[in-house]
Write a protein that holds these residues in place. Structure first.
Motif, PDB file in Angstrom:
ATOM      1  N   GLY A  63       0.777  -1.228   0.000  1.00 61.76           N
ATOM      2  CA  GLY A  63       0.000   0.000   0.000  1.00 61.76           C
ATOM      3  C   GLY A  63       0.809   1.279   0.000  1.00 61.76           C
ATOM      4  N   GLU A  64       2.070   1.228  -0.420  1.00 59.66           N
ATOM      5  CA  GLU A  64       2.889   2.449  -0.413  1.00 59.66           C
ATOM      6  C   GLU A  64       2.289   3.535  -1.305  1.00 59.66           C
ATOM      7  OE1 GLU A  64       6.086  -0.906  -0.455  1.00 59.66           O
ATOM      8  OE2 GLU A  64       4.149  -0.544  -1.376  1.00 59.66           O
ATOM      9  N   ILE A  65       1.861   3.161  -2.505  1.00 64.31           N
ATOM     10  CA  ILE A  65       1.347   4.164  -3.443  1.00 64.31           C
ATOM     11  C   ILE A  65       0.066   4.815  -2.918  1.00 64.31           C
ATOM     12  CG2 ILE A  65       0.390   4.510  -5.760  1.00 64.31           C
ATOM     13  CD1 ILE A  65       2.546   2.577  -6.778  1.00 64.31           C
ATOM     14  N   PRO A  66      -0.940   4.042  -2.495  1.00 64.36           N
ATOM     15  CA  PRO A  66      -2.120   4.720  -1.941  1.00 64.36           C
ATOM     16  C   PRO A  66      -1.803   5.569  -0.708  1.00 64.36           C
ATOM     17  CG  PRO A  66      -2.622   2.420  -2.384  1.00 64.36           C
ATOM     18  CD  PRO A  66      -1.158   2.607  -2.610  1.00 64.36           C
ATOM     19  N   ALA A  67      -0.909   5.107   0.146  1.00 67.11           N
ATOM     20  CA  ALA A  67      -0.559   5.881   1.336  1.00 67.11           C
ATOM     21  C   ALA A  67       0.128   7.194   0.951  1.00 67.11           C
ATOM     22  CB  ALA A  67       0.338   5.066   2.259  1.00 67.11           C
ATOM     23  N   LEU A  68       1.059   7.138   0.025  1.00 61.61           N
ATOM     24  CA  LEU A  68       1.748   8.357  -0.406  1.00 61.61           C
ATOM     25  C   LEU A  68       0.798   9.322  -1.099  1.00 61.61           C
ATOM     26  CD1 LEU A  68       5.136   6.876  -1.629  1.00 61.61           C
ATOM     27  CD2 LEU A  68       4.776   8.425   0.295  1.00 61.61           C
ATOM     28  N   PHE A  69      -0.095   8.813  -1.956  1.00 59.31           N
ATOM     29  CA  PHE A  69      -1.076   9.683  -2.599  1.00 59.31           C
ATOM     30  C   PHE A  69      -2.010  10.312  -1.562  1.00 59.31           C
ATOM     31  CE2 PHE A  69      -0.658   7.646  -6.970  1.00 59.31           C
ATOM     32  CZ  PHE A  69      -0.205   8.806  -7.588  1.00 59.31           C
ATOM     33  N   ALA A  70      -2.484   9.519  -0.603  1.00 59.03           N
ATOM     34  CA  ALA A  70      -3.400  10.045   0.409  1.00 59.03           C
ATOM     35  C   ALA A  70      -2.756  11.209   1.164  1.00 59.03           C
ATOM     36  CB  ALA A  70      -3.827   8.943   1.380  1.00 59.03           C
ATOM     37  N   TRP A  71      -1.527  11.025   1.615  1.00 58.17           N
ATOM     38  CA  TRP A  71      -0.862  12.081   2.372  1.00 58.17           C
ATOM     39  C   TRP A  71      -0.457  13.256   1.490  1.00 58.17           C
ATOM     40  CZ3 TRP A  71      -1.358  12.645   7.299  1.00 58.17           C
ATOM     41  CH2 TRP A  71      -1.659  11.525   8.085  1.00 58.17           C
ATOM     42  N   SER A  72      -0.072  12.993   0.240  1.00 58.64           N
ATOM     43  CA  SER A  72       0.298  14.077  -0.680  1.00 58.64           C
ATOM     44  C   SER A  72      -0.898  14.974  -0.972  1.00 58.64           C
ATOM     45  CB  SER A  72       0.845  13.505  -1.994  1.00 58.64           C
ATOM     46  OG  SER A  72       2.026  12.787  -1.765  1.00 58.64           O
ATOM     47  N   PHE A  73      -2.037  14.360  -1.252  1.00 53.14           N
ATOM     48  CA  PHE A  73      -3.227  15.157  -1.542  1.00 53.14           C
ATOM     49  C   PHE A  73      -3.736  15.883  -0.295  1.00 53.14           C
ATOM     50  CE2 PHE A  73      -3.629  12.482  -5.418  1.00 53.14           C
ATOM     51  CZ  PHE A  73      -3.593  13.521  -6.346  1.00 53.14           C
ATOM     52  N   LEU A  74      -3.573  15.284   0.862  1.00 48.38           N
ATOM     53  CA  LEU A  74      -3.953  15.981   2.090  1.00 48.38           C
ATOM     54  C   LEU A  74      -3.090  17.231   2.272  1.00 48.38           C
ATOM     55  CD1 LEU A  74      -5.778  16.039   4.566  1.00 48.38           C
ATOM     56  CD2 LEU A  74      -4.052  14.683   5.765  1.00 48.38           C
ATOM     57  N   LEU A  75      -1.812  17.117   1.978  1.00 45.43           N
ATOM     58  CA  LEU A  75      -0.903  18.264   2.047  1.00 45.43           C
ATOM     59  C   LEU A  75      -1.367  19.369   1.104  1.00 45.43           C
ATOM     60  CD1 LEU A  75       2.023  19.046   3.242  1.00 45.43           C
ATOM     61  CD2 LEU A  75       2.795  18.471   0.954  1.00 45.43           C
ATOM     62  N   ILE A  76      -1.746  19.012  -0.125  1.00 47.61           N
ATOM     63  CA  ILE A  76      -2.220  19.999  -1.097  1.00 47.61           C
ATOM     64  C   ILE A  76      -3.526  20.630  -0.615  1.00 47.61           C
ATOM     65  CG2 ILE A  76      -3.100  20.289  -3.450  1.00 47.61           C
ATOM     66  CD1 ILE A  76      -1.074  18.016  -4.247  1.00 47.61           C
ATOM     67  N   ALA A  77      -4.424  19.822  -0.063  1.00 49.70           N
ATOM     68  CA  ALA A  77      -5.696  20.359   0.433  1.00 49.70           C
ATOM     69  C   ALA A  77      -5.473  21.372   1.561  1.00 49.70           C
ATOM     70  CB  ALA A  77      -6.599  19.220   0.911  1.00 49.70           C
ATOM     71  N   VAL A  78      -4.522  21.098   2.429  1.00 50.90           N
ATOM     72  CA  VAL A  78      -4.274  21.978   3.572  1.00 50.90           C
ATOM     73  C   VAL A  78      -3.523  23.245   3.161  1.00 50.90           C
ATOM     74  CG1 VAL A  78      -3.011  22.181   5.757  1.00 50.90           C
ATOM     75  CG2 VAL A  78      -4.383  20.146   5.287  1.00 50.90           C
ATOM     76  N   PHE A  79      -2.484  23.113   2.346  1.00 52.29           N
ATOM     77  CA  PHE A  79      -1.648  24.258   1.997  1.00 52.29           C
ATOM     78  C   PHE A  79      -2.110  25.015   0.762  1.00 52.29           C
ATOM     79  CE2 PHE A  79       1.362  21.969   4.731  1.00 52.29           C
ATOM     80  CZ  PHE A  79       1.688  22.994   5.587  1.00 52.29           C
ATOM     81  N   GLY A  80      -3.020  24.443  -0.018  1.00 53.90           N
ATOM     82  CA  GLY A  80      -3.524  25.123  -1.206  1.00 53.90           C
ATOM     83  C   GLY A  80      -2.685  24.827  -2.430  1.00 53.90           C
ATOM     84  N   PRO A  81      -3.051  25.458  -3.551  1.00 53.14           N
ATOM     85  CA  PRO A  81      -2.445  25.096  -4.828  1.00 53.14           C
ATOM     86  C   PRO A  81      -1.085  25.698  -5.115  1.00 53.14           C
ATOM     87  CG  PRO A  81      -4.109  26.763  -5.163  1.00 53.14           C
ATOM     88  CD  PRO A  81      -4.152  26.395  -3.699  1.00 53.14           C
TER      89      PRO A  81
END
Length: 145
Positions: free
Chosen positions: A102-120
């Protein structure tokens, strides 16, 4: 202000674009049997749960994140879909992502959360809309004064 502070928004934009592009490619591969083809071996039937919906979120959400359009909401949806994938598909196999694939789903989940929090960051369509809104409010405030 040091180099890291000055380049923050640009690096965040590059991060957003690369992550969104890779995510969209996963969706396109699954839905249209292009590039490497679907990971499960065959294209899911239209609206089949969860494979077709996951691929649609990947393609549409990833594209929105690349463009910087509705970025925070799209990134939050993408993050949630990957967290769902991780916990429903991978977590039951073993505790750690390295063990359960599950490395890829875990990395995507956290990466997108970072983008959602910090913006574009920079170079986002969202930024054009926020500039337009700021300009409109400044004009209306000046007219009211």
């Amino acid at each position: 202000m040091d180099l890291f502070d000055r380049t923050r928004d640009h690096v965040l934009a590059l991060f957003r674009i690369v992550i969104g592009f890779i995510f969209a490619l996963h969706g396109a591969a699954t839905l249209f049997d292009v590039l490497t083809g679907p990971r499960g071996g065959k294209v899911p039937e239209f609206a089949a749960w969860p494979s077709w919906w996951a691929a649609a979120i990947q393609l549409v959400g990833g594209t929105l994140v690349v463009l910087g359009l509705g970025t925070r909401y799209a990134a939050l949806l993408c993050s949630g879909s990957m967290a769902y994938a991780y916990f429903t598909v991978h977590q039951g196999n073993a505790l750690f992502p390295i063990e359960n694939g599950g490395e890829i789903p875990a990395l995507f989940a956290w990466s997108f959360l970072l983008i959602a929090v910090f913006g574009p960051g920079k170079w986002a369509i969202d930024e054009l809309f926020s500039r337009s809104r700021r300009s409109d409010s400044q004009h209306s405030e000046a007219a009211a004064a």
